[in-house]
Write a protein that holds these residues in place. Sequence first.
Motif, PDB file in Angstrom:
ATOM      1  N   LYS A 157      12.908  12.668   7.330  1.00  0.00           N
ATOM      2  CA  LYS A 157      11.701  13.345   6.955  1.00  0.00           C
ATOM      3  C   LYS A 157      10.386  12.646   7.154  1.00  0.00           C
ATOM      4  O   LYS A 157      10.095  11.748   6.566  1.00  0.00           O
ATOM      5  N   PRO A 158       9.510  13.072   8.000  1.00  0.00           N
ATOM      6  CA  PRO A 158       8.330  12.471   8.492  1.00  0.00           C
ATOM      7  C   PRO A 158       7.228  12.760   7.224  1.00  0.00           C
ATOM      8  O   PRO A 158       7.691  13.178   6.479  1.00  0.00           O
ATOM      9  N   LYS A 159       6.201  12.187   7.678  1.00  0.00           N
ATOM     10  CA  LYS A 159       5.082  12.495   6.705  1.00  0.00           C
ATOM     11  C   LYS A 159       5.339  12.090   5.289  1.00  0.00           C
ATOM     12  O   LYS A 159       5.039  12.942   4.388  1.00  0.00           O
ATOM     13  N   GLN A 160       5.552  10.733   4.959  1.00  0.00           N
ATOM     14  CA  GLN A 160       5.995  10.458   3.616  1.00  0.00           C
ATOM     15  C   GLN A 160       4.846   9.213   3.273  1.00  0.00           C
ATOM     16  O   GLN A 160       4.202   8.763   4.204  1.00  0.00           O
ATOM     17  N   VAL A 161       4.542   9.314   2.003  1.00  0.00           N
ATOM     18  CA  VAL A 161       3.746   8.335   1.543  1.00  0.00           C
ATOM     19  C   VAL A 161       4.450   7.399   0.362  1.00  0.00           C
ATOM     20  O   VAL A 161       5.258   8.067  -0.286  1.00  0.00           O
ATOM     21  N   LEU A 162       4.346   6.330   0.534  1.00  0.00           N
ATOM     22  CA  LEU A 162       5.082   5.550  -0.517  1.00  0.00           C
ATOM     23  C   LEU A 162       4.090   4.703  -1.481  1.00  0.00           C
ATOM     24  O   LEU A 162       2.628   4.109  -0.820  1.00  0.00           O
ATOM     25  N   LEU A 163       4.278   5.204  -2.603  1.00  0.00           N
ATOM     26  CA  LEU A 163       3.107   4.871  -3.649  1.00  0.00           C
ATOM     27  C   LEU A 163       3.689   3.971  -4.598  1.00  0.00           C
ATOM     28  O   LEU A 163       4.851   4.272  -5.291  1.00  0.00           O
ATOM     29  N   SER A 164       3.108   2.855  -4.842  1.00  0.00           N
ATOM     30  CA  SER A 164       3.590   1.970  -5.718  1.00  0.00           C
ATOM     31  C   SER A 164       2.531   1.668  -7.071  1.00  0.00           C
ATOM     32  O   SER A 164       1.250   1.642  -6.635  1.00  0.00           O
ATOM     33  N   ILE A 165       3.171   1.741  -7.969  1.00  0.00           N
ATOM     34  CA  ILE A 165       2.309   1.963  -9.407  1.00  0.00           C
ATOM     35  C   ILE A 165       2.391   0.859 -10.241  1.00  0.00           C
ATOM     36  O   ILE A 165       3.851   0.331 -10.662  1.00  0.00           O
ATOM     37  N   TYR A 166       1.475  -0.051 -10.662  1.00  0.00           N
ATOM     38  CA  TYR A 166       1.522  -1.401 -11.482  1.00  0.00           C
ATOM     39  C   TYR A 166       0.474  -1.100 -12.783  1.00  0.00           C
ATOM     40  O   TYR A 166      -0.372  -1.059 -12.602  1.00  0.00           O
ATOM     41  N   PRO A 167       1.379  -1.361 -13.857  1.00  0.00           N
ATOM     42  CA  PRO A 167       0.426  -1.191 -15.167  1.00  0.00           C
ATOM     43  C   PRO A 167      -0.503  -2.342 -15.176  1.00  0.00           C
ATOM     44  O   PRO A 167      -0.140  -3.397 -14.835  1.00  0.00           O
TER      45      PRO A 167
END
Length: 422
Positions: free
Chosen positions: A309-319
Motif C-alpha cells: 500500500k503506497p502513500k502512507q503516513v506514519l503518525l506518532s502521538i505522545y501525551p
Amino acid sequence: MEVYKFGGASVKDAAAVRNVAGILRSEVTDTTCVVVSAMGKTTNALEVVLDAFYQGRPDAAQTVKAVVETHLHILHGLFPDPAHEAYAKVKALFTDLMREARSLGKTPYDEAYDRIVSYGERLSTCIIAEYLNDQGIGTAELDARNLVITDGHFREGKVLWEPTAERIRKAAAQVREDGLLVALTQGFIARSEDGKTVTLGREGSDYSAAIFSYCLDAEKMTIWKDVPGVLNADPKYFTNTQKLDYISYYDATELAYYGASIIHPKTIKPLQNKHIPLHVRSFMDVAAPGTWVGLDDVPNSEIPSFICKPKQVLLSIYPKDFSFIDESNLSEIFGILVKNGMKVNLMQNSALSFSVCLDQTRGDLDAVLSQLSPRYDCRFNQELELVTIRHHTQEVIDNIVGGREVLLEQRTRQAAQLVLKI
Ligand code: ASP
Ligand code: MG
C-alpha cells in the motif's frame, strides 16, 4: 446454480463481448447467473458526466459524447444490421440518461452519483443480452435494482439480505423455468427500499456476484479476469510474481483488505459463510487452471504473498504531560481520527506513545494534527509504504526491506507488516 462475474475489462469492446459469448457457449450447460460490470472505463467516464451536469458546466452535454461513442462502436462491432433492436434500446437508455442528468437540480450529490453512474452497468447488460440472444444463448436480462435491496446508503449500500434473497431466488427460478441458459444481471447496482438507485461502492461487482452466489446457494462462483489467477504479489510493484493455485478464504480476505486489487474485499465473506468455492480464471486462457479460493488447510498455502500500500503516513502521538497511553487517550485520539475521515491501516502503542499508519490520500491530516495539538506532541512521516507479507520468512522480509529504513514492524504467525521508507 453457478454464478459468473465478468468485469469491465472482459467486456471492453466487441471482441471482448464475443469472447464472453464463446466462454458461455463452451462452459455453461445449466442455467447460470451472469453478473457483468460496465464496459471498459465507462464508470470513470460517467463520473465525469455527473460532475459536469452537477456543476452546471456549459459543456456538460459534450461529456456524454465519449460514452455514447464507445457504446456505439461496440454496437457496430456486434450488430452489422443498423436496424437491429439493440440500437433503439441503447438509444432509449441514453435519452433517459440525458433527461436524468438535466434534472438533477438540488439532488444530494451521492444520490445523483448513483442515479447517473448506474447507466454504465445498464448499458452493458442491455447490449450483452441482445448479443447473447442473437447468438442463440437464451438470456434473460434482470435489473439488479429489482433484486438487490439495500438500506439506501448511497454509494455504499448495505444489503438487506432477506428481501434480497427472496427476490433473487424467485427471479432465478423463473429463468430456469423459462428454459433459458443465462440470467444476466448488473454488478454494482442495487436499490433502496423506497425504490431509489443505490450502488455498492466502486469496483463492487465482485461483491454483487457474491451476493447472488450467497442467495442462490451457488455450487460455485467464477470471476473471469485478465490475469491467470490470484498472484502472490501485484506485478505493478513486484517482479517474479507467482500464481497461487489455491488460497484460503482467510488469506483472500486479508490480501484484499490490505490492498491486493484482484478481489473486492467484501466479496469473500458471503462465500465463506456458505462454503461456496470461488474460482478466479482468465478470460483470455480458458484452459488455464486459475486459482481456487476455499476452505483452509490447503496445499501450497505457505507461499508468501506480498501486498503493498503506497502513500502512507506514519503518525506518532505522545501525551504532552508524559502520562501513559491509556484507554481514555486512545478513545480521544480515535475520535479525532474518525471525525476527520482518516483510514487506519496499522497501529501500535507503547507506554508513552501511540503510532498509526494512515492512508495519506484520505481524510484531513492537518485537522487531525491541530485537534491533537493541545494535549499531544505529534511526529509524522509521509510517502511511506505499508507492506504486508502473508506466510513470511525472515529471508523474504530481508529481501523486501533491502536496506531500507523500517519505521514500524508487526509480526504475527500468519503475517508480517512493515512501514518502510521508499
Ligand atoms: N463499474 C463499477 C466500477 O468500475 C463496478 C465494477 O466494475 O466492479 O467501479
Ligand atoms: Mg470495473
